[in-house]
Design an enzyme around this catalytic site. Structure first.
Site: not given
Length: 330
Positions: A18-19, A102, A141, A171, A204-205, A228
């Site tokens: 999600p971005m 975030c 997340k 992440h 993630n990352g 992402g």
């Protein structure tokens, strides 16, 4: 088979992260075409949802071709999170995801997003309340921790699993790192190796190539990979990674016709969905990757990020396609 609740995602799924201002319906449609197994909406403010704010509510738009999809929410107040979960359920996504990762200041200062990493008890309390407020499978997340001195992701994973989440995406950076430095997947591996953990763990990352995706799958043992920034303006990354996994060979990059077609459809649908101003503005960040590495493309890219009228922009895309018709991408 990787499952989130009753939802099956295949043997090793690839997910679109999600971005904000990126993972909207126009872009999600392109990623789905290129093999993305599951996508998430842009993150949605629970306060905006419960107040029926147009900017938040429109993010609940889900189209049949996008499924399965998760709606991601962020917030810090117990009652608001619970009420928002009920609103999300009415949109009928396959999954409800909570954003505890975030790093942006305006989110963090409200103790939402990665801000909650300073209060793990509160994170668990909010998560449990959301799980109890919906019939949807709830996922989370998050990041490794607030900073290098407070990495508690193994404890977080256990406690969130205990209150009922069905999957966890991690992440590999702390909030203090923002998006700088290299993502550290070793902590993600420790979560996956924990014998108490039985829910899917997605890493993630920094995944930006088929080779790196395969290396990290084998090295860290995750159940799937969330991509992402590498997908921005390059939805083909999903098909390229899958091809590499299946054959061990690198797939030829998309040709100019595929790139222009994707950019054109992306732009047109963005204008239809977000309007003539926002649709144009929010598509701009994708052009660099759509046309990366092409000699002399700078003059065209400058037009793409300054012109505001749809016919003018479509004309520039036609010019690009004509000029680079024989260009071979490497």
């Amino acid at each position: 088979m990787v499952k989130i609740g009753d939802l099956s995602l295949g043997e090793f799924p690839f997910l679109l992260a999600p971005m904000e201002d990126v993972s909207d319906p126009p872009f999600r449609a392109l990623c789905k075409e290129q093999g993305c197994d599951m996508m998430y909406t842009e993150f949605i403010s629970v306060e905006g949802l419960i107040r029926d704010a147009k900017k938040s509510v429109v993010k609940l738009d889900i189209y049949p071709e996008e499924r399965p999809i998760g709606v991601q929410i962020f917030g810090a107040e117990l009652d608001s999170m619970m009420r928002a979960a009920e609103i999300v359920e009415e949109a009928q996504p396959e999954v409800l995801d909570i954003n505890f990762g975030c790093p942006v200041k305006k989110v963090v200062c409200k103790m939402a997003g990665a801000g909650i990493l300073r209060d793990i008890d509160r994170m668990v309390e909010l998560t449990e309340a959301v799980v109890k407020s919906t019939k949807l499978p709830v996922t989370v997340k998050t990041r490794l921790g607030w900073d290098q001195n407070s990495i508690k992701i193994e404890e977080v994973a256990e406690r969130l699993q205990d209150v009922g989440i069905k999957a966890l995406s991690i992440h590999g950076r702390t909030r203090a790192q923002m998006y700088k430095g290299e993502a550290d997947w070793s902590h993600i591996a420790k979560v996956k190796e924990n014998p108490r953990i039985h829910i899917p763990i997605f890493g993630n990352g920094d995944i930006d190539s088929p080779e790196k995706a395969k290396l990290y799958k084998e090295r860290y043992g995750v159940d799937g990979i969330m991509i992402g920034r590498a997908a921005i303006g390059y939805p083909w990354i999903f098909r390229e990674i899958k091809h590499y996994f299946e054959t061990g060979e690198k797939m030829a990059p998309p040709n100019i016709h595929e790139r222009v077609d994707a950019a054109r459809r992306h732009l047109i649908r963005a204008v239809e969905w977000k309007g003539p101003v926002l649709g144009v503005l929010e598509t701009r960040r994708h052009y660099t990757n759509y046309f990366r590495g092409m000699p002399g493309v700078k003059e065209y890219r400058k037009k793409l990020v300054t012109l505001m009228e749809l016919p003018d922009l479509l004309a520039v895309l036609e010019e690009i396609e004509a000029r680079y018709a024989d260009y071979v991408f490497s």
